[in-house]
Design a protein around this motif. Structure first.
Motif, PDB file in Angstrom:
ATOM      1  N   THR A   1       0.752  -1.169   0.073  1.00  0.00           N
ATOM      2  CA  THR A   1      -0.260   0.150   0.032  1.00  0.00           C
ATOM      3  C   THR A   1       0.986   1.221  -0.054  1.00  0.00           C
ATOM      4  O   THR A   1       2.180   1.148  -0.131  1.00  0.00           O
ATOM      5  N   ARG A   2       0.382   2.469   0.123  1.00  0.00           N
ATOM      6  CA  ARG A   2       1.170   3.723  -0.188  1.00  0.00           C
ATOM      7  C   ARG A   2       1.953   3.800   1.056  1.00  0.00           C
ATOM      8  O   ARG A   2       3.043   4.463   1.262  1.00  0.00           O
ATOM      9  N   ASN A   3       1.396   3.352   2.323  1.00  0.00           N
ATOM     10  CA  ASN A   3       1.845   3.095   3.504  1.00  0.00           C
ATOM     11  C   ASN A   3       2.650   1.956   4.034  1.00  0.00           C
ATOM     12  O   ASN A   3       3.698   1.560   3.062  1.00  0.00           O
TER      13      ASN A   3
END
Length: 178
Positions: free
Chosen positions: A15-17
């Motif tokens: 994910t982006r994080n």
């Protein structure tokens, strides 16, 4: 004899994080000839497990750690070419949605015959005969006619049985039914 051995398998999705863990440290063995069912609620990871076993995870999914030993070989360490050779020949998957699995612009016969001829040295007629036998084996009525039909011309139940017949085409040692 152990056909499949899964050890501490962890699958994550980028994910982006931080990556999200979908499967964490699962382990199990399947012996030659054994049937195993995996039961769980929707979203529990049953399909992800099947896709991981076949090395079919799409990005952003990835195997973070663990081993998938099929006949003693670690599928996670195999080249793409080696895994492609394994799929269909030695292990196959029956996917949930036959309309996504089947190619809508090819007849059932074209799909089955092409699959057989891509993996085995067979004439068109030999491959057609094997396809007919497999369709009969999953109780498809009028299998000769069905080979010349397109997926949209068949009922949902018949399409599902066709997908099962395709998974059985090459007599794999392991069949994963999603």
């Amino acid at each position: 004899m152990t056909l499949l051995s899964v050890r501490d398998l962890t699958v994550k999705f980028a994910t982006r994080n931080e990556p999200v863990t979908a499967l964490h440290g699962i382990s199990f063995d399947i012996a030659q000839g054994e049937r195993v069912g995996v039961v769980g609620e929707s979203g529990a990871g049953k399909s992800i497990t099947g896709f991981a076993l076949m090395n079919l995870l799409s990005k952003p999914g990835f195997i973070d750690s663990g081993q998938i030993l099929f006949e003693g070989q670690d599928v996670t360490q195999m080249s793409d070419r080696a895994v492609r050779k394994l799929r269909g020949n030695r292990m196959a998957m029956i996917f949930q949605d036959p309309m996504v699995t089947l190619n809508p612009v090819l007849t059932i016969g074209q799909q089955m015959i092409e699959t057989l001829r891509a993996h085995r040295r067979l004439s068109y007629d030999e491959a057609r005969q094997i396809a007919l036998v497999k369709l009969k084996g999953v109780y498809i009525p009028s299998p000769e006619e069905r080979l010349d039909q397109y997926p949209h011309e068949l009922s949902g139940g018949m399409r599902q049985r066709i997908v099962i017949a395709i998974a059985l085409l090459l007599d794999p040692q392991l069949i994963i039914a999603d």
